[in-house]
Design an enzyme around this catalytic site. Structure first.
Site, PDB file in Angstrom:
ATOM      1  N   TYR A  78     -16.466  26.232  -0.755  1.00  7.57           N
ATOM      2  CA  TYR A  78     -15.939  24.922  -0.874  1.00  7.57           C
ATOM      3  C   TYR A  78     -15.203  24.552  -1.851  1.00  7.57           C
ATOM      4  O   TYR A  78     -14.770  22.769  -1.750  1.00  7.57           O
ATOM      5  CB  TYR A  78     -17.431  24.135  -0.898  1.00  7.57           C
ATOM      6  CG  TYR A  78     -18.094  24.519  -1.515  1.00  7.57           C
ATOM      7  CD1 TYR A  78     -18.073  24.713  -3.202  1.00  7.57           C
ATOM      8  CD2 TYR A  78     -19.308  25.724  -1.380  1.00  7.57           C
ATOM      9  CE1 TYR A  78     -19.442  25.049  -3.794  1.00  7.57           C
ATOM     10  CE2 TYR A  78     -20.544  25.938  -2.242  1.00  7.57           C
ATOM     11  CZ  TYR A  78     -20.335  26.102  -3.957  1.00  7.57           C
ATOM     12  OH  TYR A  78     -21.396  26.410  -4.203  1.00  7.57           O
ATOM     13  N   LYS A 107     -12.404   4.181   2.952  1.00 10.67           N
ATOM     14  CA  LYS A 107     -11.462   3.568   2.196  1.00 10.67           C
ATOM     15  C   LYS A 107     -12.415   2.674   1.285  1.00 10.67           C
ATOM     16  O   LYS A 107     -12.477   1.478   1.683  1.00 10.67           O
ATOM     17  CB  LYS A 107     -10.204   3.560   2.597  1.00 10.67           C
ATOM     18  CG  LYS A 107      -9.366   2.426   1.839  1.00 10.67           C
ATOM     19  CD  LYS A 107      -8.013   2.282   3.521  1.00 10.67           C
ATOM     20  CE  LYS A 107      -6.927   1.522   2.307  1.00 10.67           C
ATOM     21  NZ  LYS A 107      -5.786   0.970   2.803  1.00 10.67           N
ATOM     22  N   GLU A 114      -7.276   7.567  10.264  1.00  8.53           N
ATOM     23  CA  GLU A 114      -7.433   8.108  11.468  1.00  8.53           C
ATOM     24  C   GLU A 114      -6.693   9.056  11.462  1.00  8.53           C
ATOM     25  O   GLU A 114      -6.826  10.150  11.902  1.00  8.53           O
ATOM     26  CB  GLU A 114      -7.334   7.037  12.944  1.00  8.53           C
ATOM     27  CG  GLU A 114      -8.145   5.955  13.130  1.00  8.53           C
ATOM     28  CD  GLU A 114      -8.550   4.941  12.980  1.00  8.53           C
ATOM     29  OE1 GLU A 114      -8.413   4.150  12.506  1.00  8.53           O
ATOM     30  OE2 GLU A 114      -7.518   4.965  11.492  1.00  8.53           O
ATOM     31  N   GLU A 171       0.860  -1.526  -0.032  1.00 12.91           N
ATOM     32  CA  GLU A 171       0.386  -0.169  -0.147  1.00 12.91           C
ATOM     33  C   GLU A 171       1.133   1.185  -0.422  1.00 12.91           C
ATOM     34  O   GLU A 171       0.575   2.283  -0.989  1.00 12.91           O
ATOM     35  CB  GLU A 171      -0.885  -0.099   0.945  1.00 12.91           C
ATOM     36  CG  GLU A 171      -2.015  -0.629   1.361  1.00 12.91           C
ATOM     37  CD  GLU A 171      -3.226  -0.974   2.402  1.00 12.91           C
ATOM     38  OE1 GLU A 171      -4.229  -1.075   2.165  1.00 12.91           O
ATOM     39  OE2 GLU A 171      -2.354  -1.680   3.274  1.00 12.91           O
TER      40      GLU A 171
END
Length: 126
Positions: free
Chosen positions: A54, A99, A74, A22
């Site tokens: 935005y 994810k 996290e 990854e």
């Protein structure tokens, strides 16, 4: 205050994950953002400078997420929350970071956090 500006399903690629493979690829992430703010001044004057832009927020979040590898969702979501609280006129943020390809039998997995301005979490400097 109950006003908010939101961004739903902001989709981008980033380097994320704890597994060795990854760390060498980019994976799709999806982000929902809600920022508490008072929209009345912007509405009264129809002035973008008085509200949360935005488009600018989206660009800043993606750039931050793509700037370096993160092992954990996290860690990244805390960093994004801290950025929003420090750089934009908001009293509280709620972020959901997904994810979608992490678990084949699930549509997506992820984390959701809510952080108010001036909390101990801001001092973490992730």
């Amino acid at each position: 205050m109950t006003d908010s500006v939101f961004i739903h399903n902001l989709s981008f690629l980033a380097s994320i994950g704890v597994l060795d493979w990854e760390k060498n690829i980019q994976q799709k992430l999806e982000l929902d953002v809600e920022l508490m703010t008072d929209i009345r001044p912007a509405a009264a004057r129809e002035d973008l400078k008085l509200t949360l832009d935005y488009a600018a927020i989206s660009q800043r979040l993606i750039a931050t997420a793509q700037a370096q590898h993160h092992d954990l969702l996290e860690t990244l979501v805390e960093k994004l929350a801290q950025l929003l609280l420090e750089e934009f006129n908001t009293s509280q943020v709620t972020l959901t970071l997904r994810k979608p390809d992490a678990v084949p039998s699930a549509t997506s997995v992820g984390v959701r956090i809510t952080r108010p301005l001036n909390t101990p979490a801001q001092a973490l400097r992730v």
